[in-house]
Design a protein around this motif. Sequence first.
Motif, PDB file in Angstrom:
ATOM      1  N   PHE A   1      31.611  40.220  26.086  1.00 21.60           N
ATOM      2  CA  PHE A   1      32.727  41.053  26.318  1.00 21.60           C
ATOM      3  C   PHE A   1      33.529  41.468  24.805  1.00 21.60           C
ATOM      4  CE2 PHE A   1      37.239  41.839  27.574  1.00 21.60           C
ATOM      5  CZ  PHE A   1      36.903  42.599  28.687  1.00 21.60           C
ATOM      6  N   ASN A   2      33.862  42.695  24.689  1.00 28.12           N
ATOM      7  CA  ASN A   2      34.829  42.999  23.651  1.00 28.12           C
ATOM      8  C   ASN A   2      35.782  42.161  23.200  1.00 28.12           C
ATOM      9  OD1 ASN A   2      36.229  44.290  21.404  1.00 28.12           O
ATOM     10  ND2 ASN A   2      35.747  46.408  22.176  1.00 28.12           N
ATOM     11  N   GLU A   3      35.941  41.344  22.203  1.00 27.51           N
ATOM     12  CA  GLU A   3      36.866  40.276  22.006  1.00 27.51           C
ATOM     13  C   GLU A   3      38.178  40.824  21.954  1.00 27.51           C
ATOM     14  OE1 GLU A   3      36.488  39.202  17.241  1.00 27.51           O
ATOM     15  OE2 GLU A   3      35.236  38.105  18.497  1.00 27.51           O
ATOM     16  N   GLU A   4      38.445  42.130  21.585  1.00 25.07           N
ATOM     17  CA  GLU A   4      39.749  42.802  21.147  1.00 25.07           C
ATOM     18  C   GLU A   4      40.235  42.968  22.518  1.00 25.07           C
ATOM     19  OE1 GLU A   4      40.224  45.778  18.064  1.00 25.07           O
ATOM     20  OE2 GLU A   4      38.081  45.144  17.303  1.00 25.07           O
ATOM     21  N   LEU A   5      39.675  42.709  23.616  1.00 28.22           N
ATOM     22  CA  LEU A   5      40.002  43.233  24.771  1.00 28.22           C
ATOM     23  C   LEU A   5      39.979  41.913  25.759  1.00 28.22           C
ATOM     24  CD1 LEU A   5      38.062  46.431  25.694  1.00 28.22           C
ATOM     25  CD2 LEU A   5      40.378  46.252  25.027  1.00 28.22           C
ATOM     26  N   SER A   6      39.931  40.796  25.189  1.00 28.27           N
ATOM     27  CA  SER A   6      40.041  39.515  25.740  1.00 28.27           C
ATOM     28  C   SER A   6      41.191  39.100  26.511  1.00 28.27           C
ATOM     29  CB  SER A   6      39.436  38.429  24.894  1.00 28.27           C
ATOM     30  OG  SER A   6      40.340  38.302  23.963  1.00 28.27           O
ATOM     31  N   ASP A   7      42.298  39.542  26.199  1.00 32.15           N
ATOM     32  CA  ASP A   7      43.810  39.233  26.603  1.00 32.15           C
ATOM     33  C   ASP A   7      43.977  40.280  27.906  1.00 32.15           C
ATOM     34  OD1 ASP A   7      44.092  41.591  25.040  1.00 32.15           O
ATOM     35  OD2 ASP A   7      45.935  41.104  24.581  1.00 32.15           O
ATOM     36  N   THR A   8      43.114  41.433  28.426  1.00 29.95           N
ATOM     37  CA  THR A   8      43.384  42.329  29.100  1.00 29.95           C
ATOM     38  C   THR A   8      42.984  41.814  30.659  1.00 29.95           C
ATOM     39  OG1 THR A   8      41.316  43.390  29.114  1.00 29.95           O
ATOM     40  CG2 THR A   8      42.954  44.083  27.740  1.00 29.95           C
ATOM     41  N   TYR A   9      43.336  42.596  31.766  1.00 28.84           N
ATOM     42  CA  TYR A   9      42.912  42.127  33.056  1.00 28.84           C
ATOM     43  C   TYR A   9      41.330  42.597  33.357  1.00 28.84           C
ATOM     44  CZ  TYR A   9      43.746  42.256  38.055  1.00 28.84           C
ATOM     45  OH  TYR A   9      43.912  41.595  39.494  1.00 28.84           O
ATOM     46  N   PHE A  10      40.916  43.459  32.436  1.00 32.77           N
ATOM     47  CA  PHE A  10      39.432  43.677  32.551  1.00 32.77           C
ATOM     48  C   PHE A  10      38.662  42.394  32.288  1.00 32.77           C
ATOM     49  CE2 PHE A  10      40.339  48.400  31.471  1.00 32.77           C
ATOM     50  CZ  PHE A  10      40.305  48.805  32.638  1.00 32.77           C
ATOM     51  N   HIS A  11      39.000  41.496  31.570  1.00 34.51           N
ATOM     52  CA  HIS A  11      38.339  40.263  31.096  1.00 34.51           C
ATOM     53  C   HIS A  11      38.432  39.561  32.437  1.00 34.51           C
ATOM     54  CE1 HIS A  11      37.529  36.387  29.530  1.00 34.51           C
ATOM     55  NE2 HIS A  11      36.720  36.900  28.863  1.00 34.51           N
ATOM     56  N   HIS A  12      39.641  39.200  32.986  1.00 36.95           N
ATOM     57  CA  HIS A  12      39.645  38.628  34.236  1.00 36.95           C
ATOM     58  C   HIS A  12      38.809  39.035  35.276  1.00 36.95           C
ATOM     59  CE1 HIS A  12      41.665  36.849  37.742  1.00 36.95           C
ATOM     60  NE2 HIS A  12      41.927  37.930  38.356  1.00 36.95           N
ATOM     61  N   ILE A  13      38.822  40.460  35.682  1.00 36.35           N
ATOM     62  CA  ILE A  13      37.770  40.935  36.381  1.00 36.35           C
ATOM     63  C   ILE A  13      36.276  40.568  36.236  1.00 36.35           C
ATOM     64  CG2 ILE A  13      36.872  43.202  37.174  1.00 36.35           C
ATOM     65  CD1 ILE A  13      39.607  44.395  37.022  1.00 36.35           C
ATOM     66  N   LEU A  14      35.814  40.729  35.026  1.00 35.44           N
ATOM     67  CA  LEU A  14      34.576  40.416  34.775  1.00 35.44           C
ATOM     68  C   LEU A  14      34.150  38.817  35.020  1.00 35.44           C
ATOM     69  CD1 LEU A  14      34.419  43.245  33.915  1.00 35.44           C
ATOM     70  CD2 LEU A  14      32.858  42.370  32.094  1.00 35.44           C
ATOM     71  N   SER A  15      35.289  38.063  34.927  1.00 38.30           N
ATOM     72  CA  SER A  15      35.202  36.652  34.791  1.00 38.30           C
ATOM     73  C   SER A  15      35.118  36.268  36.195  1.00 38.30           C
ATOM     74  CB  SER A  15      36.311  35.842  34.038  1.00 38.30           C
ATOM     75  OG  SER A  15      36.274  36.125  32.837  1.00 38.30           O
ATOM     76  N   SER A  16      35.624  36.983  37.004  1.00 36.19           N
ATOM     77  CA  SER A  16      35.578  36.821  38.450  1.00 36.19           C
ATOM     78  C   SER A  16      34.569  37.187  39.549  1.00 36.19           C
ATOM     79  CB  SER A  16      36.812  37.422  39.142  1.00 36.19           C
ATOM     80  OG  SER A  16      38.004  37.010  38.404  1.00 36.19           O
TER      81      SER A  16
END
Length: 194
Positions: free
Chosen positions: A94-109
Motif C-alpha cells: 500500500f502506498n505509504e504516503e496514503l497510510s493515514d487515509t481512510y483508504f488504508h482502513h478500508i483495505l485493512s478491513s
Amino acid sequence: MTAVTVEAAHQDTAHDLEIVVPGLVFDPVEIRRAHQQFLDRVPPAPSGRPEDRFRRLGLTHRPGAEDPWRDAGTGQFDQVSGERRFEEAEFSVFNEELSDTYFHHILSSLPFRVGRTRLVTLHPSEIYHMHCDASRVAHLAIETNEDSRFLYRAGTTHHVPVDGRIRVFNTKLPHSAYNAGASDRIHLTMTLVD
C-alpha cells in the motif's frame, strides 16, 4: 465475508454477476475525504504535462516500484498480444504516503486479498471497451450518477450507489462500464487475488 460468499466470489458462473460484501459498510463522507487527500498528494506526472497528473493512478504497487502512484495503472494484459504483464498478487504494498487515509482502513478491513487497487474515473460520455479480466473486481462508489452503469455483454446492467458498500463483480465475463450522465463516476476498484 462468509466462507460461502468467498467461494461464490471465485466462481465463474453467470448467476453471480454482483455480490454485495456482507458486514462491511464504510462511511461515504470519509471515503470522499480520503479521495480528496489522495488528489492533494498526487505528484506531478513523469511526462511533466499537467493533464497526465491524474491518469493511471493506484493505491497499491509492487515492491520496489519506481513510481508507487502509477505502478497499478497499467492493464494486466497487453491489448495487442494478449500477453499477461503481471500477477495481481504482486501488488502487495500500500502506498505509504496514503497510510493515514481512510483508504488504508478500508483495505485493512477486507476479508479477501486484493492486488491492484485504483481510483478509476469515468467522465461523462466515456465508455470502456468490452473485455474480460483474469480476476474478479470489487467496486466501492465514491461519486456517481444514475446513468453510470456496469454492463455485461448479455445486457445486464448494474448501478453502484454511493452507500459505503463493496460490490464484487464477475469481471471474468465479458463486461464494460459507461457513464451516460452529466457528472463524473469515481470508483475505488480492488482486483481480487484468486
